[in-house]
Every structure is written in structure tokens, then in C-alpha cells.
Design a protein around this motif. Sequence first.
Motif, PDB file in Angstrom:
ATOM      1  N   ALA A  25       6.483  -3.714 -30.299  1.00 27.22           N
ATOM      2  CA  ALA A  25       6.188  -4.618 -29.177  1.00 27.22           C
ATOM      3  C   ALA A  25       6.296  -6.072 -29.630  1.00 27.22           C
ATOM      4  CB  ALA A  25       4.805  -4.333 -28.613  1.00 27.22           C
ATOM      5  N   LYS A  26       5.771  -6.367 -30.805  1.00 28.99           N
ATOM      6  CA  LYS A  26       5.842  -7.735 -31.334  1.00 28.99           C
ATOM      7  C   LYS A  26       7.281  -8.148 -31.608  1.00 28.99           C
ATOM      8  CE  LYS A  26       1.236  -7.936 -33.348  1.00 28.99           C
ATOM      9  NZ  LYS A  26       0.445  -8.033 -34.578  1.00 28.99           N
ATOM     10  N   LYS A  27       8.082  -7.221 -32.122  1.00 29.90           N
ATOM     11  CA  LYS A  27       9.480  -7.529 -32.412  1.00 29.90           C
ATOM     12  C   LYS A  27      10.255  -7.811 -31.122  1.00 29.90           C
ATOM     13  CE  LYS A  27      13.475  -6.076 -35.044  1.00 29.90           C
ATOM     14  NZ  LYS A  27      14.033  -5.130 -36.002  1.00 29.90           N
ATOM     15  N   ILE A  28      10.044  -6.998 -30.091  1.00 26.99           N
ATOM     16  CA  ILE A  28      10.711  -7.205 -28.801  1.00 26.99           C
ATOM     17  C   ILE A  28      10.318  -8.565 -28.221  1.00 26.99           C
ATOM     18  CG2 ILE A  28      10.868  -6.400 -26.402  1.00 26.99           C
ATOM     19  CD1 ILE A  28      10.467  -3.506 -27.588  1.00 26.99           C
ATOM     20  N   LYS A  29       9.026  -8.869 -28.266  1.00 25.83           N
ATOM     21  CA  LYS A  29       8.538 -10.151 -27.752  1.00 25.83           C
ATOM     22  C   LYS A  29       9.179 -11.314 -28.502  1.00 25.83           C
ATOM     23  CE  LYS A  29       4.185 -12.454 -26.638  1.00 25.83           C
ATOM     24  NZ  LYS A  29       2.715 -12.317 -26.667  1.00 25.83           N
ATOM     25  N   GLU A  30       9.278 -11.204 -29.801  1.00 24.73           N
ATOM     26  CA  GLU A  30       9.890 -12.267 -30.618  1.00 24.73           C
ATOM     27  C   GLU A  30      11.381 -12.417 -30.300  1.00 24.73           C
ATOM     28  OE1 GLU A  30       9.671 -15.428 -33.154  1.00 24.73           O
ATOM     29  OE2 GLU A  30       8.015 -14.200 -32.449  1.00 24.73           O
ATOM     30  N   LEU A  31      12.087 -11.312 -30.092  1.00 23.59           N
ATOM     31  CA  LEU A  31      13.502 -11.373 -29.734  1.00 23.59           C
ATOM     32  C   LEU A  31      13.698 -12.090 -28.395  1.00 23.59           C
ATOM     33  CD1 LEU A  31      14.608  -7.785 -30.818  1.00 23.59           C
ATOM     34  CD2 LEU A  31      15.391  -9.939 -31.831  1.00 23.59           C
ATOM     35  N   LEU A  32      12.849 -11.775 -27.423  1.00 21.02           N
ATOM     36  CA  LEU A  32      12.928 -12.440 -26.118  1.00 21.02           C
ATOM     37  C   LEU A  32      12.652 -13.933 -26.260  1.00 21.02           C
ATOM     38  CD1 LEU A  32      11.047  -9.773 -23.970  1.00 21.02           C
ATOM     39  CD2 LEU A  32      13.499 -10.281 -23.900  1.00 21.02           C
TER      40      LEU A  32
END
Length: 80
Positions: A25-32
Motif C-alpha cells: 500500500a505504501k509503495k502504491i501511494k508513493e508511486l502515485l
Amino acid sequence: FAISIGMVLANKIAVKEGILKETDAKKIKELLKNAGLPIVTMRRPTKKDISTDKKREGDYVKLIVPKRIGEVTITKIPCT
């Protein structure tokens, strides 16, 4: 822009339901965020927001949530 915020909210639900790992979830948020997309909303969504969602079926809302990066599942969450 609403899509990226919705993705972040779906990730939070998936983590809470034990479907998605917090690290993903943190990785997806950072990518966005790195793509310049908004990741926060001005106000916190409420149960009323969910209860009026177009994907509502009776007492539940069907959501597409990630299981991990690149894989999703459909889950039902209660509106009440």
C-alpha cells in the motif's frame, strides 16, 4: 485525479481487511505521489459516502481492491 485518491482509499480498505500488505500500500501511494497525482482528499470519507456509492448492492458496496501490485480482487464491505 479522483481515481488516484480512490486507489489510496481502496488500498486502506484492503490493508484493513487483510487483503493487501501495508508495504505494498505504501509503495502504491508513493508511486502515485511521484507521478504527480493527488493522494489525499480534503475530508475523510464517511459511511454515508459509501452508502450512496453507485456500486452499492443492498447493505454492501463491491470494491475492487489490490491483493498485491498487479493483482486485484473484488470484495464487499458493509455500508452500515
